[in-house]
Enzyme design. Structure first.
Site, PDB file in Angstrom:
ATOM      1  N   HIS A   5      -3.716   0.924   8.764  1.00 44.28           N
ATOM      2  CA  HIS A   5      -5.140   1.176   8.503  1.00 44.28           C
ATOM      3  C   HIS A   5      -5.806   2.135   9.484  1.00 44.28           C
ATOM      4  O   HIS A   5      -6.902   2.625   9.217  1.00 44.28           O
ATOM      5  CB  HIS A   5      -5.915  -0.148   8.486  1.00 44.28           C
ATOM      6  N   CYS A  21      -4.540  -7.129  13.316  1.00 42.80           N
ATOM      7  CA  CYS A  21      -5.246  -6.187  12.438  1.00 42.80           C
ATOM      8  C   CYS A  21      -5.856  -7.012  11.320  1.00 42.80           C
ATOM      9  O   CYS A  21      -5.143  -7.602  10.514  1.00 42.80           O
ATOM     10  CB  CYS A  21      -4.317  -5.126  11.871  1.00 42.80           C
ATOM     11  N   HIS A  34      -6.857  -0.508  -8.428  1.00 43.94           N
ATOM     12  CA  HIS A  34      -6.686   0.950  -8.522  1.00 43.94           C
ATOM     13  C   HIS A  34      -5.266   1.261  -8.966  1.00 43.94           C
ATOM     14  O   HIS A  34      -4.464   0.352  -9.244  1.00 43.94           O
ATOM     15  CB  HIS A  34      -7.070   1.636  -7.211  1.00 43.94           C
ATOM     16  N   CYS A  47      -3.954   0.072  14.207  1.00 43.03           N
ATOM     17  CA  CYS A  47      -2.990  -0.372  13.203  1.00 43.03           C
ATOM     18  C   CYS A  47      -2.293   0.812  12.542  1.00 43.03           C
ATOM     19  O   CYS A  47      -2.958   1.772  12.150  1.00 43.03           O
ATOM     20  CB  CYS A  47      -3.749  -1.195  12.147  1.00 43.03           C
ATOM     21  N   HIS A  96      -2.238  -0.657  -7.423  1.00 43.83           N
ATOM     22  CA  HIS A  96      -2.007  -2.019  -7.939  1.00 43.83           C
ATOM     23  C   HIS A  96      -1.389  -1.944  -9.334  1.00 43.83           C
ATOM     24  O   HIS A  96      -0.490  -2.710  -9.681  1.00 43.83           O
ATOM     25  CB  HIS A  96      -3.313  -2.812  -8.041  1.00 43.83           C
ATOM     26  N   LYS A 146      -3.937  10.179   1.255  1.00 41.69           N
ATOM     27  CA  LYS A 146      -3.903   8.728   1.128  1.00 41.69           C
ATOM     28  C   LYS A 146      -5.191   8.259   0.436  1.00 41.69           C
ATOM     29  O   LYS A 146      -6.263   8.810   0.699  1.00 41.69           O
ATOM     30  CB  LYS A 146      -3.824   8.143   2.551  1.00 41.69           C
ATOM     31  N   LYS A 200     -11.122   4.047   0.955  1.00 46.11           N
ATOM     32  CA  LYS A 200     -12.529   3.809   0.620  1.00 46.11           C
ATOM     33  C   LYS A 200     -13.388   4.935   1.152  1.00 46.11           C
ATOM     34  O   LYS A 200     -14.263   5.441   0.465  1.00 46.11           O
ATOM     35  CB  LYS A 200     -12.973   2.487   1.254  1.00 46.11           C
ATOM     36  N   CYS A 202      -5.002  -5.990   7.633  1.00 48.19           N
ATOM     37  CA  CYS A 202      -3.624  -6.389   7.269  1.00 48.19           C
ATOM     38  C   CYS A 202      -3.476  -7.903   7.263  1.00 48.19           C
ATOM     39  O   CYS A 202      -2.514  -8.430   6.739  1.00 48.19           O
ATOM     40  CB  CYS A 202      -2.596  -5.903   8.280  1.00 48.19           C
TER      41      CYS A 202
HETATM   42  N1  MSP Z   1      -2.207  -9.635  -0.823  1.00 52.35           N
HETATM   43  C1  MSP Z   1      -1.140  -8.882  -0.312  1.00 52.35           C
HETATM   44  C2  MSP Z   1       0.151  -9.246  -1.018  1.00 52.35           C
HETATM   45  C3  MSP Z   1       0.524 -10.688  -0.970  1.00 52.35           C
HETATM   46  S1  MSP Z   1       1.939 -11.010  -1.907  1.00 52.35           S
HETATM   47  C4  MSP Z   1       2.366 -12.521  -1.547  1.00 52.35           C
HETATM   48  C5  MSP Z   1      -1.429  -7.402  -0.515  1.00 52.35           C
HETATM   49  N2  MSP Z   1      -2.337  -7.111  -1.460  1.00 52.35           N
HETATM   50  S2  MSP Z   1      -2.877  -5.637  -1.825  1.00 52.35           S
HETATM   51  O1  MSP Z   1      -4.020  -5.810  -2.685  1.00 52.35           O
HETATM   52  O2  MSP Z   1      -3.057  -4.848  -0.664  1.00 52.35           O
HETATM   53  O3  MSP Z   1      -1.823  -5.052  -2.776  1.00 52.35           O
HETATM   54  C6  MSP Z   1      -0.670  -4.609  -2.289  1.00 52.35           C
HETATM   55  C7  MSP Z   1       0.156  -3.999  -3.369  1.00 52.35           C
HETATM   56  O4  MSP Z   1      -0.560  -2.994  -4.115  1.00 52.35           O
HETATM   57  C8  MSP Z   1       1.295  -3.230  -2.742  1.00 52.35           C
HETATM   58  O5  MSP Z   1       2.411  -3.992  -2.506  1.00 52.35           O
HETATM   59  C9  MSP Z   1       1.577  -2.227  -3.774  1.00 52.35           C
HETATM   60  O6  MSP Z   1       2.288  -2.939  -4.730  1.00 52.35           O
HETATM   61  C10 MSP Z   1       0.237  -1.879  -4.353  1.00 52.35           C
HETATM   62  N3  MSP Z   1      -0.345  -0.694  -3.754  1.00 52.35           N
HETATM   63  C11 MSP Z   1      -1.550  -0.618  -3.114  1.00 52.35           C
HETATM   64  N4  MSP Z   1      -1.796   0.686  -2.824  1.00 52.35           N
HETATM   65  C12 MSP Z   1      -0.786   1.452  -3.256  1.00 52.35           C
HETATM   66  C13 MSP Z   1      -0.583   2.843  -3.381  1.00 52.35           C
HETATM   67  N5  MSP Z   1      -1.414   3.738  -2.895  1.00 52.35           N
HETATM   68  N6  MSP Z   1       0.519   3.247  -4.063  1.00 52.35           N
HETATM   69  C14 MSP Z   1       1.376   2.366  -4.653  1.00 52.35           C
HETATM   70  N7  MSP Z   1       1.197   1.070  -4.560  1.00 52.35           N
HETATM   71  C15 MSP Z   1       0.274   0.548  -3.663  1.00 52.35           C
HETATM   72  O7  MSP Z   1      -0.815  -6.600   0.141  1.00 52.35           O
END
Ligand code: MSP
Length: 492
Positions: free
Chosen positions: A148, A128, A20, A145, A23, A298, A301, A131
């Protein structure tokens, strides 16, 4: 072997869902920085990838009636596809299920057991699952958490611990001695206070999770997902716990780990401590950016309010999205995404300000000076002013002040539009046809500078602008311009 590459990383994304906008944000930031460096002939190694182990992922795959690996293959493929749609040029895509990564993680684990940095014990705590992390009672909100909002589970199991406590002092010394290590500055305090409050050893293996990397010397344990995933930053470029590897030496230490603010602690505390245990240099910087909400809420899902970057890119172009997310909110702060705000910027900044400027100038160049330019302007008022902003724009991109860089570029765009309105070349052309040539030449050169600055943010737009402005594929400047491309058709 010496470090040669500027090494940039993104977090590895969980394969629990489709990519999304959140990411895309981190990955695009890495791409902007990588392109900016490469454009200045700096060798870059840009690594991204997917985080595929753990009970969350296994549970989803089981719910979907799929083999976990097949599920990971599919979602990981979605990430790769998305990065293509968004024109992201990474150098290496690592998956935590890659056999080389798994092997290297196992070797690290064994080595740290040998050095005593990892030792066996028993853990009871509040966990959690989304997380994949333990929390202290005081960190929870009504037992739930803080990230979440779901209840934390009581967990008690045999586990291996990593001696994080041993690194409290060296970490605090490192923060103090390297003020650029934690960025942006306003987020550093939280990490320093956390480290000062006392670091406890952390659990780094699971006996109840089967979808993970097995601990070689005790296969009833799998390596904790975060310990596994963080190691990607060194396993990707080739680190080997047992021998020195040239490919790795050429890249390590990483220049910047880009992460979202919610995983700053893992990267600013746990990860550097792991590196210290391995006797490796620490990354030069960990940069934590803010979070996007959607229409003030925020993304979740349950709300079903995820913004799919592909949908936006298909309708407006990847460049428009790349522009918006860096212009709308300072990198480092939180931002709000709404389609209204997006459309407003698309029409105002891109279709009007930039798109019109280019077509106005190129149409006038065709009409009044047969597309022929007299060459680099001498004593040109506008070009002299605007081109002097280059170093400042470079510096802003280098320090990840992307929004400020774009503000400055748009300041140039509006200055040119105003100058055209003021000087009215169409009147000049009637009264004194020759006087219009230096003015249009000046404008074209300014636009060439702008097109160059836009390259890392909007690579496709920049290339189309440069071609129309007579900058050849080889980067040489012709003396002829051509028909304006339509960069951003207006949208209702
Ligand atoms: N898998 C772990 C990271 C391991 S790194 C060794 C993780 N993954 S995640 O799929 O949850 O992705 C996290 C990253 O996605 C966040 O650090 C951020 O970069 C990005 N984001 C996810 N949701 C976000 C928003 N709503 N806004 C901005 N970035 C966010 O955590």
């Amino acid at each position: 072997m010496q470090k040669i590459y500027f090494y940039i990383t993104t977090p590895l994304y969980y394969v629990n869902d489709k990519p999304h906008i959140g990411h895309a944000y981190t990955t695009l930031a890495a791409d902007v920085l990588a392109r900016h460096k490469r454009a200045r002939q700096i060798p870059v190694f840009f690594q991204t990838g997917t985080d595929e182990h753990g009970s969350n992922i296994e549970k989803i795959a089981v719910d979907m009636n799929m083999d976990p690996k097949a599920w990971c293959d599919a979602v990981s493929g979605e990430f790769k596809r998305m990065w293509k749609v968004l024109n992201i040029n990474y150098d290496h895509f690592i998956r935590t299920t890659d056999p080389e990564h798994e092997k290297r993680v196992q070797a690290v684990f064994e080595r740290l057991i040998k050095t005593g940095d990892i030792y066996p014990g028993r853990y009871s705590g509040l966990y959690c699952r989304p997380c994949e992390a333990f929390f202290e009672e005081s960190e929870l909100k009504n037992g739930c958490c803080p990230v979440h909002g779901t209840p934390a589970e009581k967990v008690s199991e045999e586990t291996y611990f990593f001696k994080l406590s041993k690194y409290q002092k060296p970490l605090l010394e490192h923060y103090a001695g390297n003020p650029d290590f934690l960025a942006p500055r306003h987020r550093a305090r939280e990490i320093i206070n956390f480290a000062k409050s006392g670091l406890k050893d952390i659990s780094v293996s699971r006996t109840k999770v089967t979808w993970g990397i097995k601990v070689t010397s005790n296969p009833s344990h799998t390596v904790y997902v975060w310990f596994d995933a963080l190691l990607n930053y060194v396993t990707g470029p080739g680190f080997d716990a047992d021998t020195s590897v040239d490919a790795f030496q050429m890249k390590w230490p990483a220049d910047v780990h880009l992460v979202g603010k919610e995983i700053f602690r893992f990267h600013a505390v746990t990860w550097p401590a792991m590196l210290m245990a391995l006797g490796l240099e620490l990354p030069r910087q960990v940069f934590a950016h803010g979070w996007w909400t959607v229409n003030g809420e925020k993304m979740s899902k349950s709300k079903g309010n995820f913004i799919d970057p592909e949908v936006v890119a298909r309708e407006y172009g990847a460049d428009a999205l790349r522009y918006f997310i860096f212009r709308e909110a300072p990198f480092g702060a939180d931002g709000d995404f709404s389609m209204e705000a997006f459309r407003r910027r698309y029409n105002a900044d891109l279709a009007n300000d930039l798109g019109n400027l280019l077509s106005r100038v190129l149409n006038m160049a065709a009409k009044y000076i047969e597309n022929r330019l007299p060459g680099k302007p001498e004593a040109a008022k506008l070009f002299d002013t605007i081109s002097a902003w280059g170093p400042e724009i470079d510096e802003k991109i280098d320090t990840m002040r992307f929004g400020e860089a774009l503000d400055r570029i748009w300041q140039a765009v509006s200055m040119l539009n105003k100058e055209i309105d003021r000087q009215k070349p169409w009147v000049m052309a009637k009264d004194e046809p020759e006087s219009v040539r230096p003015f249009l030449n000046d404008l074209v050169w300014c636009l060439r500078a702008i097109a160059g600055w836009l390259y890392s943010f909007m690579p496709d737009t920049s290339t189309r602008m440069q071609l129309a402005l007579g900058i050849g594929r080889t980067g040489t400047e012709d003396l002829e311009t051509s028909k304006p491309p339509q960069l951003f058709p207006r949208k209702l």
